[in-house]
Design a protein around this motif. Structure first.
Motif, short mmCIF file in Angstrom:
data_model
loop_
_atom_site.label_atom_id
_atom_site.label_comp_id
_atom_site.label_asym_id
_atom_site.label_seq_id
_atom_site.Cartn_x
_atom_site.Cartn_y
_atom_site.Cartn_z
N THR A 24 0.83 -1.20 0.00
CA THR A 24 0.00 0.00 0.00
C THR A 24 0.87 1.25 0.00
O THR A 24 2.07 1.20 0.25
CB THR A 24 -0.92 0.06 1.24
OG1 THR A 24 -0.11 0.12 2.41
CG2 THR A 24 -1.85 -1.13 1.31
N PHE A 25 0.25 2.37 -0.26
CA PHE A 25 0.88 3.67 -0.08
C PHE A 25 -0.10 4.53 0.70
O PHE A 25 -1.26 4.18 0.86
CB PHE A 25 1.25 4.33 -1.42
CG PHE A 25 0.08 4.57 -2.33
CD1 PHE A 25 -0.61 5.77 -2.31
CD2 PHE A 25 -0.32 3.60 -3.23
CE1 PHE A 25 -1.69 6.00 -3.15
CE2 PHE A 25 -1.39 3.81 -4.09
CZ PHE A 25 -2.07 5.01 -4.05
N THR A 26 0.36 5.67 1.19
CA THR A 26 -0.48 6.52 2.03
C THR A 26 -0.56 7.92 1.47
O THR A 26 0.45 8.47 1.01
CB THR A 26 0.09 6.57 3.47
OG1 THR A 26 0.08 5.26 4.01
CG2 THR A 26 -0.73 7.49 4.35
N VAL A 27 -1.76 8.49 1.51
CA VAL A 27 -1.98 9.89 1.16
C VAL A 27 -2.82 10.50 2.28
O VAL A 27 -3.81 9.91 2.71
CB VAL A 27 -2.72 10.03 -0.19
CG1 VAL A 27 -3.03 11.49 -0.49
CG2 VAL A 27 -1.92 9.39 -1.31
N LYS A 28 -2.38 11.65 2.76
CA LYS A 28 -3.12 12.35 3.82
C LYS A 28 -3.57 13.70 3.28
O LYS A 28 -2.78 14.45 2.71
CB LYS A 28 -2.23 12.56 5.04
CG LYS A 28 -2.94 13.36 6.13
CD LYS A 28 -2.01 13.70 7.26
CE LYS A 28 -2.77 14.55 8.27
NZ LYS A 28 -1.92 15.17 9.24
N LEU A 29 -4.82 13.99 3.48
CA LEU A 29 -5.41 15.27 3.09
C LEU A 29 -5.82 16.00 4.35
O LEU A 29 -6.54 15.45 5.18
CB LEU A 29 -6.63 15.03 2.20
CG LEU A 29 -7.49 16.23 1.86
CD1 LEU A 29 -6.73 17.17 0.95
CD2 LEU A 29 -8.77 15.76 1.19
N ALA A 30 -5.34 17.22 4.51
CA ALA A 30 -5.70 18.01 5.69
C ALA A 30 -6.19 19.38 5.23
O ALA A 30 -5.49 20.09 4.52
CB ALA A 30 -4.51 18.17 6.61
N CYS A 31 -7.39 19.72 5.60
CA CYS A 31 -7.93 21.05 5.34
C CYS A 31 -7.80 21.85 6.62
O CYS A 31 -8.30 21.43 7.66
CB CYS A 31 -9.39 20.96 4.90
SG CYS A 31 -9.58 20.11 3.34
N VAL A 32 -7.11 22.97 6.54
CA VAL A 32 -6.82 23.75 7.75
C VAL A 32 -7.13 25.22 7.51
O VAL A 32 -7.27 25.67 6.38
CB VAL A 32 -5.34 23.58 8.17
CG1 VAL A 32 -5.05 22.14 8.54
CG2 VAL A 32 -4.40 24.02 7.07
N SER A 33 -7.20 25.93 8.59
CA SER A 33 -7.34 27.40 8.58
C SER A 33 -8.65 27.90 7.98
O SER A 33 -8.71 29.03 7.52
CB SER A 33 -6.17 28.04 7.82
OG SER A 33 -4.94 27.62 8.32
N PHE A 34 -9.68 27.09 7.99
CA PHE A 34 -10.99 27.55 7.52
C PHE A 34 -11.75 28.15 8.72
O PHE A 34 -12.78 27.65 9.14
CB PHE A 34 -11.78 26.40 6.89
CG PHE A 34 -11.28 26.03 5.52
CD1 PHE A 34 -11.86 26.59 4.39
CD2 PHE A 34 -10.24 25.14 5.37
CE1 PHE A 34 -11.40 26.25 3.13
CE2 PHE A 34 -9.77 24.80 4.11
CZ PHE A 34 -10.34 25.35 2.99
N TYR A 35 -11.21 29.23 9.26
CA TYR A 35 -11.72 29.80 10.51
C TYR A 35 -13.14 30.35 10.39
O TYR A 35 -13.87 30.37 11.36
CB TYR A 35 -10.76 30.86 11.04
CG TYR A 35 -9.40 30.27 11.33
CD1 TYR A 35 -9.26 29.30 12.32
CD2 TYR A 35 -8.29 30.64 10.61
CE1 TYR A 35 -8.03 28.72 12.58
CE2 TYR A 35 -7.05 30.07 10.87
CZ TYR A 35 -6.92 29.11 11.85
OH TYR A 35 -5.71 28.54 12.11
N LYS A 36 -13.54 30.75 9.20
CA LYS A 36 -14.91 31.25 9.04
C LYS A 36 -15.94 30.13 9.07
O LYS A 36 -17.13 30.38 9.15
CB LYS A 36 -15.03 32.08 7.76
CG LYS A 36 -14.26 33.40 7.88
CD LYS A 36 -14.68 34.37 6.84
CE LYS A 36 -14.00 35.71 7.14
NZ LYS A 36 -14.48 36.76 6.28
#
Length: 109
Positions: free
Chosen positions: A86-98
């Motif tokens: 397998t391989f790994t992919v990480k998705l992070a959504c950040v700083s959506f303060y509104k």
């Protein structure tokens, strides 16, 4: 009337890798102990030190503020240890303060 899409089943792997599996935070923390995580990280860094890991540069997507979304950022990171299934992919959504004003979390990942 709006058309409905047919129910789909997971795609079969076309590249020799299994179909992608997605894990949320609760699933990971319920199934992975800190001890197991430390062991896995140590093994991964050992493989990296031996030159057996492909870790591309992280990708960054800046999301401008619109009526639909933003402002915020999305970070995508991944890696592959040679000869593993397998391989790994990480998705992070950040700083959506509104998002807080919309009753949504300001980030994930």
């Amino acid at each position: 009337a709006a058309a409905t899409l047919p129910r789909t089943t997971p795609m079969r792997a076309l590249s020799g890798f299994p179909a992608p599996r997605l894990f949320d935070y609760e699933t990971v923390t319920a199934n992975l102990s800190v001890s197991d995580a430390i062991d896995s990280v140590e093994e991964a860094f050992s493989a990296l030190a031996r030159g057996n890991v492909d870790v591309p540069m992280p990708m960054h997507i800046g999301i401008e503020e619109t009526a639909a979304a933003g402002p915020g950022d999305c970070h995508i990171k991944g890696g592959y240890i040679s000869s593993t299934p397998t391989f790994t992919v990480k998705l992070a959504c950040v700083s959506f303060y509104k998002n807080i004003e919309r009753g949504l979390p300001p980030g994930s990942g």
